[in-house]
Motif scaffolding. Sequence first.
Motif, PDB file in Angstrom:
ATOM      1  N   THR A 175      -6.286   9.465  -8.144  1.00  0.00           N
ATOM      2  CA  THR A 175      -5.971   8.607  -9.285  1.00  0.00           C
ATOM      3  C   THR A 175      -7.139   7.655  -9.540  1.00  0.00           C
ATOM      4  OG1 THR A 175      -4.944   7.039  -7.802  1.00  0.00           O
ATOM      5  CG2 THR A 175      -3.482   8.596  -8.851  1.00  0.00           C
ATOM      6  N   ASN A 176      -7.321   7.320 -10.794  1.00  0.00           N
ATOM      7  CA  ASN A 176      -8.365   6.361 -11.143  1.00  0.00           C
ATOM      8  C   ASN A 176      -7.789   4.978 -11.415  1.00  0.00           C
ATOM      9  OD1 ASN A 176     -10.552   8.061 -10.909  1.00  0.00           O
ATOM     10  ND2 ASN A 176     -10.182   8.974 -12.929  1.00  0.00           N
ATOM     11  N   LYS A 177      -6.500   4.827 -11.097  1.00  0.00           N
ATOM     12  CA  LYS A 177      -5.867   3.519 -11.325  1.00  0.00           C
ATOM     13  C   LYS A 177      -6.514   2.490 -10.413  1.00  0.00           C
ATOM     14  CE  LYS A 177      -1.516   4.167 -10.674  1.00  0.00           C
ATOM     15  NZ  LYS A 177      -0.065   3.992 -10.558  1.00  0.00           N
ATOM     16  N   PRO A 178      -6.865   1.304 -10.948  1.00  0.00           N
ATOM     17  CA  PRO A 178      -7.446   0.286 -10.069  1.00  0.00           C
ATOM     18  C   PRO A 178      -6.390  -0.218  -9.075  1.00  0.00           C
ATOM     19  CG  PRO A 178      -7.031  -0.608 -12.253  1.00  0.00           C
ATOM     20  CD  PRO A 178      -6.750   0.865 -12.333  1.00  0.00           C
ATOM     21  N   THR A 179      -6.834  -0.583  -7.882  1.00  0.00           N
ATOM     22  CA  THR A 179      -5.905  -1.095  -6.861  1.00  0.00           C
ATOM     23  C   THR A 179      -5.414  -2.488  -7.266  1.00  0.00           C
ATOM     24  OG1 THR A 179      -7.198   0.093  -5.246  1.00  0.00           O
ATOM     25  CG2 THR A 179      -5.690  -1.541  -4.398  1.00  0.00           C
TER      26      THR A 179
ATOM     27  N   THR B 232      -0.887  13.612   3.090  1.00  0.00           N
ATOM     28  CA  THR B 232      -1.465  14.204   1.877  1.00  0.00           C
ATOM     29  C   THR B 232      -2.106  13.161   0.965  1.00  0.00           C
ATOM     30  OG1 THR B 232       0.567  13.931   0.629  1.00  0.00           O
ATOM     31  CG2 THR B 232       0.343  15.961   1.892  1.00  0.00           C
ATOM     32  N   THR B 233      -2.097  11.876   1.378  1.00  0.00           N
ATOM     33  CA  THR B 233      -2.546  10.839   0.433  1.00  0.00           C
ATOM     34  C   THR B 233      -4.050  10.603   0.476  1.00  0.00           C
ATOM     35  OG1 THR B 233      -2.000   9.218   2.107  1.00  0.00           O
ATOM     36  CG2 THR B 233      -0.392   9.554   0.372  1.00  0.00           C
ATOM     37  N   TRP B 234      -4.726  11.196   1.468  1.00  0.00           N
ATOM     38  CA  TRP B 234      -6.170  10.959   1.578  1.00  0.00           C
ATOM     39  C   TRP B 234      -6.895  11.400   0.305  1.00  0.00           C
ATOM     40  CZ3 TRP B 234      -9.459   8.098   3.935  1.00  0.00           C
ATOM     41  CH2 TRP B 234     -10.824   8.425   3.903  1.00  0.00           C
ATOM     42  N   SER B 235      -6.451  12.540  -0.264  1.00  0.00           N
ATOM     43  CA  SER B 235      -7.122  13.045  -1.468  1.00  0.00           C
ATOM     44  C   SER B 235      -6.788  12.197  -2.692  1.00  0.00           C
ATOM     45  CB  SER B 235      -6.720  14.504  -1.718  1.00  0.00           C
ATOM     46  OG  SER B 235      -5.317  14.588  -1.744  1.00  0.00           O
ATOM     47  N   LYS B 236      -5.714  11.399  -2.594  1.00  0.00           N
ATOM     48  CA  LYS B 236      -5.273  10.628  -3.760  1.00  0.00           C
ATOM     49  C   LYS B 236      -6.030   9.304  -3.863  1.00  0.00           C
ATOM     50  CE  LYS B 236      -0.975   8.946  -5.853  1.00  0.00           C
ATOM     51  NZ  LYS B 236       0.413   8.606  -5.560  1.00  0.00           N
ATOM     52  N   THR B 237      -6.018   8.506  -2.791  1.00  0.00           N
ATOM     53  CA  THR B 237      -6.700   7.200  -2.820  1.00  0.00           C
ATOM     54  C   THR B 237      -7.455   6.985  -1.513  1.00  0.00           C
ATOM     55  OG1 THR B 237      -4.626   6.284  -2.037  1.00  0.00           O
ATOM     56  CG2 THR B 237      -5.106   5.967  -4.374  1.00  0.00           C
ATOM     57  N   PRO B 238      -8.650   7.561  -1.378  1.00  0.00           N
ATOM     58  CA  PRO B 238      -9.371   7.470  -0.101  1.00  0.00           C
ATOM     59  C   PRO B 238      -9.673   6.030   0.323  1.00  0.00           C
ATOM     60  CG  PRO B 238     -10.498   8.935  -1.636  1.00  0.00           C
ATOM     61  CD  PRO B 238      -9.369   8.334  -2.380  1.00  0.00           C
TER      62      PRO B 238
ATOM     63  N   THR C 161       0.837  -1.200   0.000  1.00  0.00           N
ATOM     64  CA  THR C 161       0.000   0.000   0.000  1.00  0.00           C
ATOM     65  C   THR C 161       0.872   1.249   0.000  1.00  0.00           C
ATOM     66  OG1 THR C 161      -1.600  -1.235   1.307  1.00  0.00           O
ATOM     67  CG2 THR C 161      -1.932   1.129   1.165  1.00  0.00           C
ATOM     68  N   LEU C 162       1.890   1.260   0.870  1.00  0.00           N
ATOM     69  CA  LEU C 162       2.791   2.423   0.929  1.00  0.00           C
ATOM     70  C   LEU C 162       3.515   2.603  -0.399  1.00  0.00           C
ATOM     71  CD1 LEU C 162       4.377   2.047   4.484  1.00  0.00           C
ATOM     72  CD2 LEU C 162       2.650   3.678   3.763  1.00  0.00           C
ATOM     73  N   ASN C 163       3.833   1.485  -1.059  1.00  0.00           N
ATOM     74  CA  ASN C 163       4.507   1.578  -2.348  1.00  0.00           C
ATOM     75  C   ASN C 163       3.570   2.173  -3.401  1.00  0.00           C
ATOM     76  OD1 ASN C 163       6.801   1.050  -4.010  1.00  0.00           O
ATOM     77  ND2 ASN C 163       5.628  -0.590  -4.965  1.00  0.00           N
ATOM     78  N   THR C 164       2.277   1.847  -3.313  1.00  0.00           N
ATOM     79  CA  THR C 164       1.314   2.395  -4.268  1.00  0.00           C
ATOM     80  C   THR C 164       1.167   3.894  -4.091  1.00  0.00           C
ATOM     81  OG1 THR C 164       0.107   0.319  -4.155  1.00  0.00           O
ATOM     82  CG2 THR C 164      -1.066   2.176  -5.111  1.00  0.00           C
ATOM     83  N   ILE C 165       1.106   4.332  -2.810  1.00  0.00           N
ATOM     84  CA  ILE C 165       0.907   5.774  -2.594  1.00  0.00           C
ATOM     85  C   ILE C 165       2.229   6.514  -2.426  1.00  0.00           C
ATOM     86  CG2 ILE C 165      -1.437   5.579  -1.684  1.00  0.00           C
ATOM     87  CD1 ILE C 165      -0.468   5.461   1.058  1.00  0.00           C
ATOM     88  N   LYS C 166       3.345   5.781  -2.588  1.00  0.00           N
ATOM     89  CA  LYS C 166       4.698   6.358  -2.534  1.00  0.00           C
ATOM     90  C   LYS C 166       4.926   7.182  -1.269  1.00  0.00           C
ATOM     91  CE  LYS C 166       6.119   4.836  -6.580  1.00  0.00           C
ATOM     92  NZ  LYS C 166       5.525   3.513  -6.405  1.00  0.00           N
TER      93      LYS C 166
END
Length: 342
Positions: free
Chosen positions: A313-317, A228-234, A214-219
């Motif tokens: 992002t709209n990238k699928p998990t 700051t990642t809440w707005s990226k992939t809630p 997960t951390l790797n996905t949200i860098k």
Amino acid sequence: ANLVFIISLLLGTTIAISSNHWVLAWAGLEINTLAILPLISKSHHPRAIEAATKYFLTQAAASALVLFSSMTNAWWTGQWDITQLTHPTSCLILTSAVAMKLGLVPFHFWFPEVLQGSPLITGLLLSTLMKLPPIALLYMTSPSLNPTLLTTLAILSAALGGWMGLNQTQTRKILAFSSISHLGWMAIIIIYNPKLTLLNFYLYAMMTTAVFLTLNTIKALKLSTLMTTWSKTPSLNTVLLLTLLSLAGLPPLTGFLPKWLIIQELTKQDMAPAATLISLLSLLSLFFYLRLTYCTTITLPPHTTNHVKQWRTNKPTNVAIAVLTTMSIILLPISPMVLTAI
């Protein structure tokens, strides 16, 4: 080239965990060490090179001790079989060698530093796959190990893992200290019920893999980035909240299962004080897991004019993340099935 290293890693792990002879187990550990070094130092950053050097030196020392303890045992008993480690001095040397390989207190200093210098995926390998061979060695030699020594190492690991993680802002270092305190839980029970150690390791590896991926996905490498990642992939962040709480061992999540069984087994073995102490010490690590979850989901980023907002992002998990996080959250109700499986 990466494929070669990963195949060597798997080969080294397989050799180490399936061997009966000490020299083969040692060879497996060596292959493992040599295969992970290029993966740590891949970025050529000075910190990565430093991490690889520290890793190499500690692992080489630990491997030498493994060889020394097995030779001492062979000298006294004429046995090279791993399960026949009966000489007390050999057992003490082996315990310290494995503690060094795993990063148990007081041999833990290298682990946070090495993890901090490695990329997230290499950090994931270091925290999970690289811990399997030493734990397998402990599992095979568990009947002849010294209970006092292991209990002391375990309680110190749970204490220092929780205590030193309190002041960290780097996610990789926090995960390193979390790993040290989890290893404490595994070490305390290895003599009384080795299967519980394996169960704890499997569940810990699963939850840590979920967190690392997960951390790797949200860098996110720092807590400030995590804010700051809440707005990226809630949705991913919400699941990360639950996975972290599962790592902390809160019911009704998966992470509560090994802690519950270990406390139960320790009480059966008349070790209620040790069980109480290690449970209280795990509250320390609960504090930094809660701080991670707080940063992940409850903190809004500061609204300054020069603040960069992350775009959603709209990238699928990743499917792996989805499966692992789900298992990290909901395995507790089916614990009877999990217990029959081990």
